[in-house]
Design a protein around this motif. Structure first.
Motif, PDB file in Angstrom:
ATOM      1  N   LYS A 143      10.611  -3.101  18.388  1.00 11.21           N
ATOM      2  CA  LYS A 143      11.035  -2.602  16.965  1.00 11.21           C
ATOM      3  C   LYS A 143       9.775  -2.730  15.961  1.00 11.21           C
ATOM      4  O   LYS A 143       9.698  -1.866  14.957  1.00 11.21           O
ATOM      5  CB  LYS A 143      12.029  -3.551  16.471  1.00 11.21           C
ATOM      6  N   ILE A 144       8.864  -3.790  16.191  1.00 11.80           N
ATOM      7  CA  ILE A 144       7.583  -3.698  15.270  1.00 11.80           C
ATOM      8  C   ILE A 144       6.873  -2.488  15.451  1.00 11.80           C
ATOM      9  O   ILE A 144       6.447  -1.972  14.564  1.00 11.80           O
ATOM     10  CB  ILE A 144       6.756  -5.162  15.721  1.00 11.80           C
ATOM     11  N   ASN A 145       6.574  -2.242  16.742  1.00 15.31           N
ATOM     12  CA  ASN A 145       5.800  -1.011  17.075  1.00 15.31           C
ATOM     13  C   ASN A 145       6.248   0.158  16.488  1.00 15.31           C
ATOM     14  O   ASN A 145       5.769   1.126  15.927  1.00 15.31           O
ATOM     15  CB  ASN A 145       5.806  -0.691  18.684  1.00 15.31           C
ATOM     16  N   ASN A 146       7.476   0.158  16.272  1.00 16.18           N
ATOM     17  CA  ASN A 146       8.071   1.399  15.495  1.00 16.18           C
ATOM     18  C   ASN A 146       7.635   1.731  14.315  1.00 16.18           C
ATOM     19  O   ASN A 146       7.804   2.807  13.823  1.00 16.18           O
ATOM     20  CB  ASN A 146       9.799   1.363  15.790  1.00 16.18           C
ATOM     21  N   ASN A 147       7.257   0.740  13.656  1.00 17.49           N
ATOM     22  CA  ASN A 147       6.742   0.652  12.173  1.00 17.49           C
ATOM     23  C   ASN A 147       5.440   1.577  11.994  1.00 17.49           C
ATOM     24  O   ASN A 147       4.981   1.948  10.936  1.00 17.49           O
ATOM     25  CB  ASN A 147       6.816  -0.425  11.556  1.00 17.49           C
ATOM     26  N   LEU A 148       4.866   1.812  13.113  1.00 14.17           N
ATOM     27  CA  LEU A 148       3.599   2.411  13.123  1.00 14.17           C
ATOM     28  C   LEU A 148       3.677   3.888  12.830  1.00 14.17           C
ATOM     29  O   LEU A 148       2.904   4.708  12.681  1.00 14.17           O
ATOM     30  CB  LEU A 148       2.651   2.244  14.348  1.00 14.17           C
ATOM     31  N   TYR A 149       4.971   4.357  13.229  1.00 11.15           N
ATOM     32  CA  TYR A 149       5.140   5.733  13.415  1.00 11.15           C
ATOM     33  C   TYR A 149       6.160   6.627  12.373  1.00 11.15           C
ATOM     34  O   TYR A 149       6.448   7.607  12.530  1.00 11.15           O
ATOM     35  CB  TYR A 149       5.579   6.326  14.690  1.00 11.15           C
ATOM     36  N   VAL A 150       6.888   5.512  11.663  1.00 14.73           N
ATOM     37  CA  VAL A 150       7.898   6.079  10.869  1.00 14.73           C
ATOM     38  C   VAL A 150       7.619   6.033   9.164  1.00 14.73           C
ATOM     39  O   VAL A 150       6.541   5.255   8.923  1.00 14.73           O
ATOM     40  CB  VAL A 150       9.302   5.219  10.816  1.00 14.73           C
ATOM     41  N   GLU A 151       8.272   6.796   8.345  1.00 14.97           N
ATOM     42  CA  GLU A 151       7.788   6.647   7.171  1.00 14.97           C
ATOM     43  C   GLU A 151       8.023   5.542   6.333  1.00 14.97           C
ATOM     44  O   GLU A 151       9.151   4.764   6.780  1.00 14.97           O
ATOM     45  CB  GLU A 151       8.512   8.021   6.170  1.00 14.97           C
ATOM     46  N   SER A 152       7.248   4.779   5.891  1.00 14.36           N
ATOM     47  CA  SER A 152       7.233   3.631   5.125  1.00 14.36           C
ATOM     48  C   SER A 152       6.895   3.453   3.643  1.00 14.36           C
ATOM     49  O   SER A 152       6.030   4.055   3.273  1.00 14.36           O
ATOM     50  CB  SER A 152       6.679   2.357   6.081  1.00 14.36           C
ATOM     51  N   PRO A 153       7.619   2.546   2.895  1.00 16.53           N
ATOM     52  CA  PRO A 153       6.870   2.234   1.559  1.00 16.53           C
ATOM     53  C   PRO A 153       5.789   1.644   1.522  1.00 16.53           C
ATOM     54  O   PRO A 153       5.069   1.252   0.370  1.00 16.53           O
ATOM     55  CB  PRO A 153       8.201   1.676   0.858  1.00 16.53           C
ATOM     56  N   PHE A 154       5.497   0.985   2.782  1.00 18.24           N
ATOM     57  CA  PHE A 154       4.245   0.105   2.663  1.00 18.24           C
ATOM     58  C   PHE A 154       3.050   0.812   3.132  1.00 18.24           C
ATOM     59  O   PHE A 154       3.183   1.869   3.975  1.00 18.24           O
ATOM     60  CB  PHE A 154       4.702  -1.085   3.645  1.00 18.24           C
ATOM     61  N   SER A 155       1.796   0.202   2.511  1.00 16.44           N
ATOM     62  CA  SER A 155       0.524   0.864   3.061  1.00 16.44           C
ATOM     63  C   SER A 155       0.065   0.637   4.353  1.00 16.44           C
ATOM     64  O   SER A 155       0.394  -0.077   5.135  1.00 16.44           O
ATOM     65  CB  SER A 155      -0.562   0.282   1.989  1.00 16.44           C
ATOM     66  N   LYS A 156      -0.987   1.293   4.694  1.00 16.70           N
ATOM     67  CA  LYS A 156      -1.546   1.032   5.986  1.00 16.70           C
ATOM     68  C   LYS A 156      -2.143  -0.231   6.171  1.00 16.70           C
ATOM     69  O   LYS A 156      -2.439  -0.676   7.305  1.00 16.70           O
ATOM     70  CB  LYS A 156      -2.455   2.311   6.267  1.00 16.70           C
ATOM     71  N   THR A 157      -2.399  -0.711   4.918  1.00 20.72           N
ATOM     72  CA  THR A 157      -3.228  -2.129   4.816  1.00 20.72           C
ATOM     73  C   THR A 157      -2.205  -3.228   5.198  1.00 20.72           C
ATOM     74  O   THR A 157      -2.300  -4.042   5.914  1.00 20.72           O
ATOM     75  CB  THR A 157      -3.749  -2.421   3.539  1.00 20.72           C
ATOM     76  N   TYR A 158      -0.789  -3.153   4.728  1.00 26.06           N
ATOM     77  CA  TYR A 158       0.081  -3.741   4.780  1.00 26.06           C
ATOM     78  C   TYR A 158       0.812  -3.941   6.063  1.00 26.06           C
ATOM     79  O   TYR A 158       1.080  -5.334   6.734  1.00 26.06           O
ATOM     80  CB  TYR A 158       1.224  -3.784   3.739  1.00 26.06           C
ATOM     81  N   ILE A 159       1.101  -3.035   6.686  1.00 29.89           N
ATOM     82  CA  ILE A 159       1.977  -2.945   8.180  1.00 29.89           C
ATOM     83  C   ILE A 159       1.034  -3.458   9.065  1.00 29.89           C
ATOM     84  O   ILE A 159       1.504  -4.663   9.814  1.00 29.89           O
ATOM     85  CB  ILE A 159       2.186  -1.779   8.237  1.00 29.89           C
ATOM     86  N   PRO A 160      -0.344  -3.872   9.126  1.00 25.95           N
ATOM     87  CA  PRO A 160      -1.127  -4.414  10.234  1.00 25.95           C
ATOM     88  C   PRO A 160      -1.104  -5.864   9.850  1.00 25.95           C
ATOM     89  O   PRO A 160      -0.894  -6.711  10.831  1.00 25.95           O
ATOM     90  CB  PRO A 160      -2.324  -3.922  10.139  1.00 25.95           C
ATOM     91  N   ILE A 161      -0.926  -6.353   8.489  1.00 21.17           N
ATOM     92  CA  ILE A 161      -1.021  -7.587   8.178  1.00 21.17           C
ATOM     93  C   ILE A 161       0.355  -8.149   8.607  1.00 21.17           C
ATOM     94  O   ILE A 161       0.438  -9.298   9.328  1.00 21.17           O
ATOM     95  CB  ILE A 161      -1.136  -7.548   6.730  1.00 21.17           C
ATOM     96  N   ALA A 162       1.495  -7.625   8.473  1.00 28.67           N
ATOM     97  CA  ALA A 162       2.801  -8.212   8.836  1.00 28.67           C
ATOM     98  C   ALA A 162       2.879  -8.050  10.430  1.00 28.67           C
ATOM     99  O   ALA A 162       3.514  -9.112  10.844  1.00 28.67           O
ATOM    100  CB  ALA A 162       4.112  -6.959   8.290  1.00 28.67           C
ATOM    101  N   MET A 163       2.152  -7.129  10.811  1.00 26.77           N
ATOM    102  CA  MET A 163       2.297  -7.178  12.576  1.00 26.77           C
ATOM    103  C   MET A 163       1.372  -8.435  13.148  1.00 26.77           C
ATOM    104  O   MET A 163       1.830  -9.188  13.978  1.00 26.77           O
ATOM    105  CB  MET A 163       1.591  -5.798  13.076  1.00 26.77           C
ATOM    106  N   ASN A 164       0.166  -8.821  12.275  1.00 30.01           N
ATOM    107  CA  ASN A 164      -0.364 -10.060  12.629  1.00 30.01           C
ATOM    108  C   ASN A 164       0.319 -11.023  12.571  1.00 30.01           C
ATOM    109  O   ASN A 164      -0.185 -12.109  13.227  1.00 30.01           O
ATOM    110  CB  ASN A 164      -1.776  -9.794  11.857  1.00 30.01           C
ATOM    111  N   LEU A 165       1.273 -11.250  11.779  1.00 30.26           N
ATOM    112  CA  LEU A 165       1.758 -12.361  11.587  1.00 30.26           C
ATOM    113  C   LEU A 165       2.577 -12.814  13.221  1.00 30.26           C
ATOM    114  O   LEU A 165       2.482 -14.098  13.406  1.00 30.26           O
ATOM    115  CB  LEU A 165       3.161 -12.391  10.776  1.00 30.26           C
ATOM    116  N   ALA A 166       3.122 -11.763  13.668  1.00 32.54           N
ATOM    117  CA  ALA A 166       3.557 -12.180  14.949  1.00 32.54           C
ATOM    118  C   ALA A 166       2.390 -12.458  16.073  1.00 32.54           C
ATOM    119  O   ALA A 166       2.968 -13.502  16.956  1.00 32.54           O
ATOM    120  CB  ALA A 166       4.333 -10.890  15.493  1.00 32.54           C
ATOM    121  N   ARG A 167       1.441 -11.835  15.876  1.00 28.88           N
ATOM    122  CA  ARG A 167       0.312 -12.248  16.802  1.00 28.88           C
ATOM    123  C   ARG A 167      -0.151 -13.712  16.656  1.00 28.88           C
ATOM    124  O   ARG A 167      -0.361 -14.427  17.742  1.00 28.88           O
ATOM    125  CB  ARG A 167      -0.953 -11.275  16.617  1.00 28.88           C
TER     126      ARG A 167
END
Length: 547
Positions: free
Chosen positions: A490-514
């Motif tokens: 479900k996290i991965n899906n955020n790489l491919y859908v339209e989002s109000p968040f920037s390309k900067t923020y999405i990797p930051i949020a993903m990194n939280l899980a990492r």
């Protein structure tokens, strides 16, 4: 009447203020920065002149694994866009020339960069009646290792990637010793990947592991290697100055002194922030989120064990009213804690008003209040002896893990512009926030549940599952690991859908899980750091890589 309190008995910090302030690095000097800039220019030329899809992919993969991809975003994006366009124009044709290794590497890199390549197109030459096969020309083990890594970029419903993963795990486990004898570097890669896949690993820790591995490979690029080492050490010199400032802040607030029952973990909090944003330009983000992370650590320890239920209610009420006069109603040990978060949040609100003319106070205070209210619910569960249902526990504990509050704060620090659409989305804990934090919650519970119960906390996910399903501990842990895998899809899906968040923020949020899977991989690296976890932190903050 004397108040009976519970204590967590946390050990003192492994990092003294004196030691932290003694740290130095020579890599902040201009001579190293100038050398790095020259090497950086040479690598840009390499990217421009790289011929052939596989050569381009391997160069980008090494740049990424060596931790320097943030220097070459425009160049790598241009190359990958061209590869994606070419892939789409030829995907319906079968190819006898592409290897499983090349197909897997291409699939992983394209997906990591937001290109939704379908597995049935990428691997059509290697699937026979729903199972995977290899070609005689393949470098079989290397190809299957990369197939394994690629499978973790799956989204929900891509069963063929589940099949690929099972196939790869079975093969790699069966052939590990043979591979190790044949190629020690590849064997090390396999052991490392089977412990935790690349896509799930904390980037900066992975870089520290990969640089010496890359140095020993047969086709190592000396220019790329020297640049990666220099960049690591130059950035580390900045980290040293940041952690010194944070240690001075910690000492000056006297937060640890006032709440001596709580974890004194300023370095560990900073380590989490390095996992979210390691790049040079995010220094202010690391500073503020580390301070807020330190706050939630100590207030979490108060809510979980030390505070009475009345004190928990008073603090939650103070957060809800958001008035400095509320400290008069708080017990003395909570007053500094309230002022710390009050000042930090107001600083963020002031900066946003000054720089972007937008009031972010309401969403920040809501996220903080949600955290405190959920903590109060868990405190009531403990004091009443209530055992929550599995879904009830997950819904509450997803907030009390504290990282939803922190990652929402990170948006408001890094976003430019801050948009109303994003604010509205954050209010409902959107997919990228919810599922990244779900991994944090699950990884935390796998590592800490029994220790937390011993020190007087409510039952955790493993115990809730065992109680509700009549399952063994082994079955409960297997279920939690399955939930982690499904959350990542479900996290991965955020790489491919339209989002109000920037390309900067999405990797930051993903990194939280990492980061959570790094910190909790072998122990509770936040509550009970070990010599091994301390050395892992030191490898990023203290020890430069020999040039």
């Amino acid at each position: 009447m004397e108040v009976v309190r519970r204590f967590s008995n946390y050990k003192p910090s492994l990092w003294t203020h004196t030691y932290l302030n003694s740290l130095t690095s020579i890599y902040g000097e201009n001579i190293y920065k100038e050398r790095a800039e020259k090497l950086k220019g040479n690598i840009k030329i390499m990217l421009k002149e790289a011929n052939g899809t596989l050569n381009q992919l391997e160069l980008i993969d090494n740049i990424q694994r060596l931790g320097v991809c943030y220097h070459f975003e425009d160049e790598t994006d241009e190359i990958l866009k061209g590869i994606f366009v070419n892939f789409n124009s030829t995907k319906n044709k079968r190819s006898e020339n592409i290897s499983l290794y090349a197909a897997s590497l291409q699939f992983r890199l394209l997906r990591q960069h937001g290109y939704l390549v379908l597995p049935q197109d990428a691997f059509k030459d290697f699937i026979d009646d729903g199972t995977f096969k290899t070609k005689p020309s393949d470098d079989t083990t290397k190809g299957i290792l990369n197939l394994y890594e690629a499978s973790f970029l799956a989204i929900q419903g891509e069963n063929i990637l589940d099949v690929a993963q099972d196939f790869a795990i079975k093969y790699l486990n069966e052939n590990l010793e043979l591979t190790t004898a044949d190629d020690p570097t590849l064997g090390e890669h396999i052991r490392h990947a089977l412990e935790l896949p690349f896509h799930w690993r904390m980037p900066r820790v992975e870089v520290r592991w990969y640089i010496p591995i890359y140095q020993s490979t047969l086709h190592m690029n000396p220019v790329l290697l020297e640049f990666a080492k220099l960049d690591f050490n130059i950035v580390q010199a900045l980290y040293i100055e940041e952690i010194k400032d944070l240690s001075r802040w910690n000492t000056s607030t006297k937060l640890t002194e006032k709440m001596s029952f709580a974890r004194d973990r300023i370095v560990e909090c900073y380590f989490w922030m390095l996992g979210l944003t390691f790049e040079l330009q995010f220094g202010y983000t690391r500073e503020i989120i580390t301070k807020l992370g330190f706050f939630v650590n100590v207030i979490d320890d108060a809510y979980d064990t030390y505070a009475t239920l009345d004190e928990v209610r008073l603090f939650t009420q103070a957060i809800e009213r958001w008035d400095v006069k509320e400290i008069e109603q708080l017990p003395s040990y909570m007053r500094v804690c309230f002022l710390v978060v009050f000042n930090l949040i107001n600083e963020l609100v002031f900066n946003a008003l000054k720089e972007q003319d937008i009031d972010i106070g309401p969403p920040l205070r809501k996220a903080l209040l949600d955290y405190c209210k959920s903590g109060e619910v868990e405190a009531k569960w403990y004091h009443s002896g209530y055992k929550p249902a599995l879904d009830e526990y997950l819904e509450c504990s997803l907030i009390t893990v504290s990282t939803p509050f922190l990652i929402i704060c990170a948006y408001f620090i890094t976003a430019s512009p801050i948009t109303k659409q994003a604010i509205q989305s954050l209010d409902q804990y959107p997919s990228i926030v919810r599922w990244s934090n779900m991994v944090v919650r699950l990884a935390d519970d796998l590592a800490t549940s029994y220790d937390e119960i011993k020190r007087g906390d409510v039952p955790k996910l493993i115990q809730c599952y065992m109680h509700e399903k009549g399952a063994s501990e082994e079955e409960a842990r297997a279920h939690v690991n399955h939930l982690i895998s499904e959350s990542w899809k479900k996290i991965n899906n955020n790489l491919y859908v339209e989002s109000p968040f920037s390309k900067t923020y999405i990797p930051i949020a993903m990194n939280l899980a990492r980061v959570s899977q790094c910190v909790y991989q072998t122990c509770d690296g936040n509550g009970y750091p070990t010599p091994e976890s301390k050395e892992q932190v030191a490898s990023l903050l203290v020890h430069p890589i020999p040039i």
